[in-house]
Enzyme design. Sequence first.
Site, mmCIF file in Angstrom:
data_model
loop_
_atom_site.group_PDB
_atom_site.id
_atom_site.type_symbol
_atom_site.label_atom_id
_atom_site.label_comp_id
_atom_site.label_asym_id
_atom_site.label_seq_id
_atom_site.Cartn_x
_atom_site.Cartn_y
_atom_site.Cartn_z
ATOM 1 N N ASP A 11 -1.227 -53.410 -8.517
ATOM 2 C CA ASP A 11 -1.868 -52.756 -7.378
ATOM 3 C C ASP A 11 -1.784 -53.624 -6.121
ATOM 4 O O ASP A 11 -1.509 -54.823 -6.184
ATOM 5 C CB ASP A 11 -3.339 -52.488 -7.692
ATOM 6 C CG ASP A 11 -3.535 -51.315 -8.644
ATOM 7 O OD1 ASP A 11 -2.533 -50.723 -9.083
ATOM 8 O OD2 ASP A 11 -4.697 -50.999 -8.955
ATOM 9 N N ASP A 12 -2.061 -52.994 -4.987
ATOM 10 C CA ASP A 12 -2.221 -53.674 -3.695
ATOM 11 C C ASP A 12 -0.931 -54.282 -3.165
ATOM 12 O O ASP A 12 -0.964 -55.255 -2.401
ATOM 13 C CB ASP A 12 -3.304 -54.770 -3.772
ATOM 14 C CG ASP A 12 -4.631 -54.248 -4.289
ATOM 15 O OD1 ASP A 12 -4.884 -53.039 -4.160
ATOM 16 O OD2 ASP A 12 -5.416 -55.053 -4.829
ATOM 17 N N HIS A 58 -6.898 -46.812 -4.359
ATOM 18 C CA HIS A 58 -7.425 -48.150 -4.142
ATOM 19 C C HIS A 58 -8.922 -48.138 -4.434
ATOM 20 O O HIS A 58 -9.659 -47.295 -3.943
ATOM 21 C CB HIS A 58 -7.169 -48.558 -2.692
ATOM 22 C CG HIS A 58 -7.571 -49.957 -2.351
ATOM 23 N ND1 HIS A 58 -7.214 -51.046 -3.117
ATOM 24 C CD2 HIS A 58 -8.297 -50.457 -1.307
ATOM 25 C CE1 HIS A 58 -7.688 -52.149 -2.560
ATOM 26 N NE2 HIS A 58 -8.366 -51.816 -1.459
#
Length: 323
Positions: free
Chosen positions: A13-14, A134
């Site tokens: 993620d991110d 998110h």
Amino acid sequence: MAGPRVRLVVTADDFGYCPRRDEGIVEAFLAGAVTSVSLLVNGAAAESAADLARRHQIPTGLHANLSEGRPVGPARQGASSLLSPEGFFLGKMGFREAVAAGTVSLPQVREELEAQLIRFRELLGRDPTHVDGHQHVHVLPGVCQVFAEVLQANEVRFTRLPVERGVGGCEWLEAPARAFACSVERDARAAVGPFSRYGLRWTDAFVGLSTCGRHMSVHRVSRALARALEGIPTGHALTAELMAHPGYPSVPPAGGCGEGPDAFSCSWERLHELRVLTAPTLRARLAQDGVQLCALHDLDSKRPGEGVPGEAPLETVLERSRP
């Protein structure tokens, strides 16, 4: 166990949060430890991350962001229920509180999600392989309905369902982290209905709430996957996703989504995840457990008769994930 029993997608993620984060994610991908990434299109390093994804042919989805930093859609132009007076999203808990209070405009949620999909296509030149949320905002009540509608309209088929079996009993999690994980799981269970109605798909099992940051270890990843397997008949090929956050620590002021990097991004915990994921011991343990790493498109092209991830009856999905 005989032969691969689990096909596992490992999603970082991110992506796009900061160059140092992205350096670690790419390192993990090239090592074969990460098979997919989720891009923050409002991240400070979104453009360079997109270049990395193209250069290394990394399967990339959209990490839809409604909680951190600045928006990319019409909300940038003025007052919005999604934003603070300073023009930033309301934060992980602030957005949840606003949704619960009924002060978030769902049409504005739709506009921002659509704008982020447009921005993704501008950056990558193609559609995302998947869209998740998110800080798991995509499973919040009301938001999940709009999210599913937008994905269907944009012909995106895959998402994430963060239902991790037994997370409430993971005593190593601090009380606030465990409470948040349980709330995410409750919201995700309720999101199954809207996600199913709009034809979205997800893996049979999800792992990552109990193995985030300092809590990741070879043993805990293995045990979390084992919990997901409980009650599954021998010979059934399970699909699973491991949510991960590898990378090198951010160094302020670089990074973030408009407000600078947060404490988690600056901590050693991201580097810890990177080291666990790329260690030979994890790969050996997964192989021993009958787990085969794969990309999301490998799940999408399952052989006839194998079934489709995320299309089990609702009762089966929820029953698997009960403690």
